[in-house]
Scaffold this motif. Structure first.
Motif, PDB file in Angstrom:
ATOM      1  N   GLN A 277      17.648   2.502 -70.060  1.00  0.00           N
ATOM      2  CA  GLN A 277      16.580   3.057 -70.327  1.00  0.00           C
ATOM      3  C   GLN A 277      15.629   3.116 -68.849  1.00  0.00           C
ATOM      4  N   VAL A 278      15.321   3.769 -69.071  1.00  0.00           N
ATOM      5  CA  VAL A 278      14.953   4.154 -67.306  1.00  0.00           C
ATOM      6  C   VAL A 278      13.729   4.457 -66.778  1.00  0.00           C
ATOM      7  N   VAL A 279      13.090   5.823 -68.217  1.00  0.00           N
ATOM      8  CA  VAL A 279      11.680   6.342 -68.719  1.00  0.00           C
ATOM      9  C   VAL A 279      11.778   6.120 -70.013  1.00  0.00           C
ATOM     10  N   LYS A 280      10.244   5.417 -70.249  1.00  0.00           N
ATOM     11  CA  LYS A 280      10.729   4.787 -71.913  1.00  0.00           C
ATOM     12  C   LYS A 280       9.788   5.566 -72.485  1.00  0.00           C
ATOM     13  N   GLY A 281       9.850   6.752 -73.044  1.00  0.00           N
ATOM     14  CA  GLY A 281       8.225   6.995 -74.062  1.00  0.00           C
ATOM     15  C   GLY A 281       7.108   8.129 -73.443  1.00  0.00           C
ATOM     16  N   VAL A 282       7.461   8.132 -71.952  1.00  0.00           N
ATOM     17  CA  VAL A 282       6.409   8.118 -71.157  1.00  0.00           C
ATOM     18  C   VAL A 282       5.460   9.529 -71.761  1.00  0.00           C
ATOM     19  N   ASN A 283       4.075   9.419 -71.778  1.00  0.00           N
ATOM     20  CA  ASN A 283       2.992  10.788 -72.377  1.00  0.00           C
ATOM     21  C   ASN A 283       2.573  11.053 -70.846  1.00  0.00           C
ATOM     22  N   MET A 284       2.014  12.162 -70.345  1.00  0.00           N
ATOM     23  CA  MET A 284       0.997  12.867 -69.411  1.00  0.00           C
ATOM     24  C   MET A 284       1.005  13.590 -69.738  1.00  0.00           C
ATOM     25  N   HIS A 285      -0.405  14.485 -69.028  1.00  0.00           N
ATOM     26  CA  HIS A 285      -0.875  15.497 -69.510  1.00  0.00           C
ATOM     27  C   HIS A 285      -1.804  15.994 -67.418  1.00  0.00           C
ATOM     28  N   VAL A 286      -1.601  17.548 -67.518  1.00  0.00           N
ATOM     29  CA  VAL A 286      -2.064  17.631 -66.425  1.00  0.00           C
ATOM     30  C   VAL A 286      -2.982  19.402 -66.243  1.00  0.00           C
ATOM     31  N   LYS A 287      -4.170  19.278 -65.692  1.00  0.00           N
ATOM     32  CA  LYS A 287      -4.951  19.895 -66.058  1.00  0.00           C
ATOM     33  C   LYS A 287      -5.015  20.938 -65.093  1.00  0.00           C
ATOM     34  N   ARG A 288      -5.668  22.308 -65.463  1.00  0.00           N
ATOM     35  CA  ARG A 288      -5.399  23.156 -64.675  1.00  0.00           C
ATOM     36  C   ARG A 288      -6.255  22.766 -63.704  1.00  0.00           C
ATOM     37  N   GLY A 289      -5.695  22.976 -61.852  1.00  0.00           N
ATOM     38  CA  GLY A 289      -6.794  22.697 -60.533  1.00  0.00           C
ATOM     39  C   GLY A 289      -6.834  21.013 -60.317  1.00  0.00           C
ATOM     40  N   GLU A 290      -5.862  20.665 -61.219  1.00  0.00           N
ATOM     41  CA  GLU A 290      -6.000  19.220 -61.327  1.00  0.00           C
ATOM     42  C   GLU A 290      -4.348  18.384 -60.303  1.00  0.00           C
ATOM     43  N   VAL A 291      -5.177  18.005 -59.118  1.00  0.00           N
ATOM     44  CA  VAL A 291      -3.617  16.715 -58.355  1.00  0.00           C
ATOM     45  C   VAL A 291      -4.087  15.184 -59.027  1.00  0.00           C
ATOM     46  N   VAL A 292      -2.552  14.711 -59.709  1.00  0.00           N
ATOM     47  CA  VAL A 292      -2.536  13.940 -60.497  1.00  0.00           C
ATOM     48  C   VAL A 292      -1.532  13.189 -59.818  1.00  0.00           C
ATOM     49  N   GLY A 293      -1.841  12.441 -59.929  1.00  0.00           N
ATOM     50  CA  GLY A 293      -0.979  10.961 -58.620  1.00  0.00           C
ATOM     51  C   GLY A 293      -0.508  10.010 -59.528  1.00  0.00           C
ATOM     52  N   ILE A 294       1.008   9.156 -59.187  1.00  0.00           N
ATOM     53  CA  ILE A 294       2.196   8.471 -59.685  1.00  0.00           C
ATOM     54  C   ILE A 294       2.136   7.496 -58.882  1.00  0.00           C
ATOM     55  N   ALA A 295       1.249   6.383 -59.798  1.00  0.00           N
ATOM     56  CA  ALA A 295       1.449   5.206 -58.012  1.00  0.00           C
ATOM     57  C   ALA A 295       2.582   4.407 -58.861  1.00  0.00           C
ATOM     58  N   GLY A 296       2.658   2.921 -58.409  1.00  0.00           N
ATOM     59  CA  GLY A 296       3.854   2.645 -58.951  1.00  0.00           C
ATOM     60  C   GLY A 296       4.962   1.681 -58.130  1.00  0.00           C
ATOM     61  N   LEU A 297       6.144   0.495 -57.626  1.00  0.00           N
ATOM     62  CA  LEU A 297       6.171   0.096 -56.980  1.00  0.00           C
ATOM     63  C   LEU A 297       7.797   0.606 -57.256  1.00  0.00           C
ATOM     64  N   MET A 298       8.312   0.457 -56.017  1.00  0.00           N
ATOM     65  CA  MET A 298       9.676   0.965 -56.047  1.00  0.00           C
ATOM     66  C   MET A 298      10.926   0.634 -57.020  1.00  0.00           C
ATOM     67  N   GLY A 299      11.192   1.456 -57.496  1.00  0.00           N
ATOM     68  CA  GLY A 299      12.266   1.313 -58.613  1.00  0.00           C
ATOM     69  C   GLY A 299      11.825   1.603 -60.627  1.00  0.00           C
ATOM     70  N   ALA A 300      10.591   1.734 -59.926  1.00  0.00           N
ATOM     71  CA  ALA A 300       8.986   2.574 -61.304  1.00  0.00           C
ATOM     72  C   ALA A 300       9.977   2.806 -62.148  1.00  0.00           C
ATOM     73  N   GLY A 301      10.695   4.001 -61.688  1.00  0.00           N
ATOM     74  CA  GLY A 301      11.250   4.892 -62.697  1.00  0.00           C
ATOM     75  C   GLY A 301      10.717   5.986 -62.519  1.00  0.00           C
ATOM     76  N   ARG A 302       9.209   6.244 -61.554  1.00  0.00           N
ATOM     77  CA  ARG A 302       8.573   7.447 -60.839  1.00  0.00           C
ATOM     78  C   ARG A 302       9.829   8.897 -60.556  1.00  0.00           C
ATOM     79  N   THR A 303      10.474   8.341 -59.805  1.00  0.00           N
ATOM     80  CA  THR A 303      11.756  10.114 -59.561  1.00  0.00           C
ATOM     81  C   THR A 303      12.001  10.136 -60.440  1.00  0.00           C
ATOM     82  N   GLU A 304      12.893   9.154 -60.685  1.00  0.00           N
ATOM     83  CA  GLU A 304      13.232   9.570 -62.151  1.00  0.00           C
ATOM     84  C   GLU A 304      12.958  10.267 -63.192  1.00  0.00           C
ATOM     85  N   PHE A 305      11.828  10.076 -63.346  1.00  0.00           N
ATOM     86  CA  PHE A 305      11.002  10.635 -64.516  1.00  0.00           C
ATOM     87  C   PHE A 305      10.669  12.591 -63.964  1.00  0.00           C
ATOM     88  N   ALA A 306      10.159  12.554 -63.274  1.00  0.00           N
ATOM     89  CA  ALA A 306       9.514  13.363 -62.102  1.00  0.00           C
ATOM     90  C   ALA A 306      11.105  14.575 -61.849  1.00  0.00           C
TER      91      ALA A 306
END
Length: 509
Positions: A277-306
């Motif tokens: 598993q590279v993404v493990k039960g992620v929950n997220m939300h984005v509101k209208r007009g909002e800029v939401v960041g995803i921080a993390g170290l290399m290999g955290a799974g951010r690109t795989e999630f996106a």
């Protein structure tokens, strides 16, 4: 301290463009010399002249190395003298081992047969010098980008490097790997190796450089001696862009509405190893007009999630639910994700975002061809009108819409990629490392575009390895580690310490 290198009056012209004009550069023996400038300032071109990628006769001016004028006909000539360049796109063979890569083209052989015992032994020596603890038989594909960068440096040491040139060496690295690489550069300097580093990360330059040469529009602006007194980043930026930049991030008053985009219980398994598993039960939300960041170290799974959310472009055995404006949407394929209103700007614009040997006009319509092909056949007039509209809207600096994207600066290439996806009229835009390898002036423009997109009522998700960037432009930040979201902060409450604290707590758990 004597000069190991002088470049005198270097001028290099491409068809219709003068890339370098009378550039002068002096590098002292045993120093780390930084070269700064906006994208398109001529930094990489200058280093390609130095290393023989652009051979003698294709430019005017003199290269003086170790007291002699040199006339390199190719990269082997410069390497023979100990000038080694490590390009931003690493030149490693992923399916070969570390040892094989270290001596590729420079094999240790007896009577025309590779001596594998000597190769492995020498590989271990070189790897120890750069802090690599892997087995020499480890395949390049099985180590991270940070360690691949160390392999490139070990490869340079194998060639008895005297002058090491690094083009954006930390562009693809997280903070920890970047610091390790800079520490290694300082160690090599202590051993007498001279280095030239091209970087947009001014904090890194300030930390390691002895001298800083600033280029602007293909010409030398000035060379600063960091030992003559503290040099603040504002001074460097002014030299690069020709004006004061009072703020690195545009001011904005957000107008955030209701939740418009949600991902629930998102699970992704590895593309090749389905039991992982590279993404493990992620929950997220984005509101209208909002800029939401995803921080993390290399290999955290951010690109795989996106990528998995964007039409399941990555992974297998993907489960979970995606809703947009309260309704479940089908993101089972990339066309379905686009139709639903999602766009994804890749972190790898050169290989996955653009067709570099085609022009701006060709690239911009690619994600929504139907807009320029009303009857199933592309209308060149519509294609040109569309490209000109985005060229003006995003201020793409080019000779026209027929300019090849390969000849654009990194910042302008990124604007072409953004144009391609804005043309799909997305409701949610996912930006993966949107300013990687881009100078401070172009970054400001990209940040302004991001804010304009949010202010138009879209939801924007930004993945970035540069924490100051996330803190500067985001309204809210998720922290990801080992495939999970381990923290969430409002933009004005977040700090680098809090983000790293969330990561480390998870690592210690």
């Amino acid at each position: 301290m004597d000069a190991i290198l002088e470049m005198r009056g270097i001028t290099k012209t491409f068809p219709g463009v003068k890339a370098l004009e009378n550039v002068n550069l002096t590098v002292r023996r045993g120093e780390i010399h930084a070269i700064c400038g906006e994208n398109g300032a001529g930094k990489s071109t200058l280093m390609k002249v130095l290393s023989g990628v652009y051979p003698y006769g294709s430019y005017s001016g003199d290269i003086v190395f170790e007291g002699e004028v040199r006339k390199f006909s190719g990269i082997r000539d410069s390497e023979h003298l100990g000038i080694i360049i490590i390009h931003q796109e690493l030149a490693l063979a992923p399916q070969l081992s570390i040892a094989e890569n270290l001596f590729l083209g420079n094999e240790i052989a007896k009577n025309g047969v590779i001596d594998w015992y000597a190769t492995t032994a020498r590989a271990r020596e070189l790897m120890a010098k750069v802090g690599l603890k892997e087995s020499p038989s480890t395949l390049i594909t099985n180590i991270g980008v940070g360690k691949q960068q160390l392999v490139e440096i070990a490869k340079a040491l194998a060639k008895d490097v005297k002058l090491l040139i690094l083009d954006e060496p930390t562009a693809s690295l997280n903070e920890r790997d970047s610091q390790a690489l800079l520490d290694l550069l300082l160690e090599l300097k202590a051993q007498g190796i001279t280095a030239i580093i091209i970087s947009h990360k001014l904090n890194e330059i300030s930390r390691v450089a002895d001298s800083i040469t600033i280029l602007r529009d293909g010409s030398t602006v000035e060379t600063l001696d960091t030992h003559a007194g503290a040099i603040d980043e504002g001074r460097i930026i002014k030299g690069m862009v020709g004006r004061e930049m009072s703020d690195r991030y545009p001011k904005r008053t957000p107008n955030i509405g209701e939740t418009m985009f949600e991902v629930r219980d998102w699970v992704v398994h590895h593309q090749i190893h389905p039991d992982r598993q590279v993404v493990k039960g992620v929950n997220m939300h984005v509101k209208r007009g909002e800029v939401v960041g995803i921080a993390g170290l290399m290999g955290a799974g951010r690109t795989e999630f996106a990528m998995s959310v964007f039409g399941k472009a990555y992974g297998q055995r993907i489960s979970g639910e995606v809703t947009l404006e309260g309704q479940p949407i089908d993101v089972g394929t990339i066309p379905k994700a686009i139709d639903a209103g999602i766009a994804y700007v890749t972190e790898d614009r050169k290989h996955l975002g653009l067709i570099l040997n085609e022009d701006i006009r060709f690239n911009i319509p690619l994600a929504a061809l139907q807009k320029v092909a009303p009857n199933g056949v592309i209308d060149p007039h519509e294609e040109t009108v569309l490209a000109r509209k985005f060229r003006e809207r995003l201020n793409i600096r080019s000779s026209g819409v027929t300019q090849l994207t390969v000849n654009l600066s990194g910042g302008n290439q990124q604007k072409v990629v953004l144009s391609k996806w804005l043309n799909t009229d997305p409701k949610v835009l996912i930006l993966d490392e949107p300013t990687r390898g881009i100078d401070v002036g172009a970054k400001y423009e990209i940040y302004t575009i991001i804010h304009q997109l949010a202010d138009s009522g879209r939801g924007v998700i930004v993945i970035s390895s540069e924490m100051p960037e996330l803190l500067g432009i985001c309204d809210r930040i998720y922290v990801m580690n080992e495939g999970r979201f381990v923290g969430e902060f409002l933009g004005h409450e977040a700090s680098q310490e809090k983000i790293m604290g969330a990561i480390m707590r998870r690592e210690d758990a």
